[in-house]
Design an enzyme around this catalytic site. Structure first.
Site, PDB file in Angstrom:
ATOM      1  N   LYS A 257       2.514  -0.846   6.560  1.00 51.27           N
ATOM      2  CA  LYS A 257       3.185  -0.410   5.106  1.00 51.27           C
ATOM      3  C   LYS A 257       2.306   0.621   4.610  1.00 51.27           C
ATOM      4  O   LYS A 257       0.866   0.104   5.064  1.00 51.27           O
ATOM      5  CB  LYS A 257       3.370  -1.548   3.994  1.00 51.27           C
ATOM      6  CG  LYS A 257       3.570  -0.385   2.814  1.00 51.27           C
ATOM      7  CD  LYS A 257       3.365  -1.554   1.581  1.00 51.27           C
ATOM      8  CE  LYS A 257       4.447  -1.373   0.756  1.00 51.27           C
ATOM      9  NZ  LYS A 257       4.074  -2.341  -0.883  1.00 51.27           N
TER      10      LYS A 257
ATOM     11  N   SER B 210       7.947  -3.541  -2.880  1.00 55.51           N
ATOM     12  CA  SER B 210       8.107  -2.835  -2.002  1.00 55.51           C
ATOM     13  C   SER B 210       7.307  -2.461  -0.673  1.00 55.51           C
ATOM     14  O   SER B 210       7.735  -1.737  -0.283  1.00 55.51           O
ATOM     15  CB  SER B 210       6.451  -1.959  -2.539  1.00 55.51           C
ATOM     16  OG  SER B 210       5.850  -2.286  -3.041  1.00 55.51           O
TER      17      SER B 210
ATOM     18  N   SER C 198       5.462  -7.761  -4.255  1.00 54.82           N
ATOM     19  CA  SER C 198       6.259  -6.379  -3.106  1.00 54.82           C
ATOM     20  C   SER C 198       6.378  -7.243  -1.499  1.00 54.82           C
ATOM     21  O   SER C 198       6.905  -6.381  -1.063  1.00 54.82           O
ATOM     22  CB  SER C 198       4.921  -5.744  -3.000  1.00 54.82           C
ATOM     23  OG  SER C 198       6.043  -4.823  -4.704  1.00 54.82           O
TER      24      SER C 198
END
Length: 465
Positions: free
Chosen positions: A80, A155, A179
């Site tokens: 990420k 996220s 997330s």
């Protein structure tokens, strides 16, 4: 030949060991699939093909010598964009950040490199990971491989979409309010928020001890293999958990027979999609069939306030962004992020203190409940994946229905929480079961996830290259 893009990390390791496939073949296959599939889902911000192939050649040489660094040696991984990786920009999904290549790896990235894993791509995130869907001013909209009109959640939505789409069996996400677990649920994956501090993190998140780094995988075994590496200590983490010399794959197949499991369907007066309720009910029956004692229970009453407690903590942290960047640049933020930061800026001190006190009371209540139950299970989310372009799902009344409280609750309490897929519902979309245990019983949530996984067939989206 086996489709290497659909193999698990453990499966790839077995193929390497038997010389039925090589790291070079696996990386080449995933790079080709990424080139074909990523334009449709927008899960990857960059692909570092040359470095990945060089790392694959080194890994292949180790396997040929019979000296792999770990079971993850030669396994492709994506990271990420909120997690620092040397040589890649630490862009945070923002137009405002410095895009210079990072000069150090975050602990999770360092541990994966030490294990021989091949970091080949960076995953999309909303700006500063502020919301439960994945779109940003920098990268646009990320889509769910199960249905391109739907969100993968957030996220860590790029990480979830990548793994579900066969762009590497492993990904790293971050979890400040769900997330890792939100996109793992919407993408049909296993996602772990470990006990706070179990996985070292650096640089410190602006969200403090709400924030966690975690694995996102297709199987529970792969999740345990990742935790073996990610849980190794790092002196840069300011608040580490006590190190454990533990193999999280040991006892993974021990089952749930004799465990006492509490079933919580709702953490307050919120809408619960009937399809989600049916999926979690079926999972609870499966645990009972496997020999667990499963009892419907009520969550501690403080749980109904978890959403508001969380919002005060979250918005208060986001207001720091207003000091980090000049005021004349603030309009370049995602409008939702800017709104939340400005709300956080206006909270009086008493509101913050009250939220901190309420958080402590909430944590104590859950500690006490988890002395009576080995595990608690719940829906990970109350809703199914919903259309892209919306910040929240809508309830039956057509109004926004933020569904993140189920996950954010355990960021507040710091308990380990894993999401694992239930059987697909009538819509054919993924449903997640959240499994919670007492602090430091990360092994137990993994064990329960593995038991449910073994008892039902798992499927992944069909997204032809």
């Amino acid at each position: 030949m086996t489709d290497l893009t659909q193999a698990s990390a453990a499966g790839l390791s077995g193929l390497y060991r038997s010389r039925s496939a090589s790291p070079i073949e696996a990386v080449t296959a995933i790079l080709a699939r990424a080139e074909a599939v990523n334009p449709r889902i927008n899960a990857l911000t960059l692909i570092d093909a040359d470095a990945a192939l060089a790392a694959a050649r080194a890994s292949e040489a180790r396997w040929r010598r019979g000296e792999p660094l770990s079971p993850l040696d030669g396994v492709p991984v994506s990271i990420k964009e909120l997690v620092r990786a040397k040589g890649w920009p630490n862009s945070m999904g923002s137009q405002l950040t410095d895009k210079s290549p990072a000069t150090e790896d975050a602990p999770a990235v360092a541990r994966l490199r030490e294990a021989g894993a091949i970091l080949y791509a960076q995953n999309t995130s909303p700006e500063y990971g502020f919301k439960g869907v994945t779109d940003s001013p920098l990268h646009g909209i990320t889509r769910n491989p199960w249905n391109l009109d739907l969100t993968p959640g957030g996220s860590s939505g790029g990480s979830g979409a990548a793994v579900a789409a066969g762009l590497g069996p492993l990904a790293i996400g971050t979890d400040g309010g769900g997330s890792v677990r939100i996109p793992s649920t919407f993408c049909g994956l296993v996602g772990l928020k470990a006990t706070y501090g179990r996985i070292p993190a650096w640089p410190p998140s602006m969200h403090g001890d709400l924030a966690n780094t975690g694995p996102m995988t297709r199987t529970t075994l792969d999740c345990a293999l990742m935790l073996n590496q990610l849980s190794r200590p790092d002196p840069r983490d300011p608040f580490p958990a006590q190190p454990e010399d533990k193999d999280y794959t040991a006892g993974l197949d021990a089952g749930v027979k004799g465990l006492k499991i509490g079933l919580v369907m709702k953490f307050g007066d919120v809408f619960l999609d009937p399809e989600v309720e049916a999926g979690v009910t079926a999972a609870a029956r499966t645990f009972a069939d496997l020999g667990a004692v499963v009892e419907p229970i009520f969550a501690p009453p403080q749980s109904a306030e978890a959403g508001q407690i969380f919002v005060v903590h979250w918005f208060s942290a986001l207001q720091r962004l207003l000091q980090l960047y000049p005021a004349d640049q603030h309009e370049r933020f995602d409008p939702g992020l800017l709104q939340q930061a400005r709300i956080g800026e206006q909270y009086p001190v008493q509101t913050l203190v009250d939220a901190m006190v309420a958080r402590r009371e909430l944590s104590t209540a859950w500690n006490l409940l988890l002395t009576d139950y080995d595990l608690v299970i719940s829906p990970t989310l109350n809703v199914l994946p919903f259309p892209v372009g919306q910040p929240f799902p809508t309830g039956p009344d057509g109004k926004p229905n933020p569904g993140w409280s189920n996950t954010a609750l355990f960021n507040l309490t710091r308990h380990p929480a894993i999401t694992t897929p239930a059987k697909l519902g009538a819509s054919g979309l993924p449903i997640g079961v959240q499994i919670i245990a007492a602090h430091y019983r990360d092994d137990l949530v993994l064990r329960a996830s593995a038991a449910l996984e073994a008892a039902q067939a798992r499927t992944f989206p069909v997204l032809p290259a």
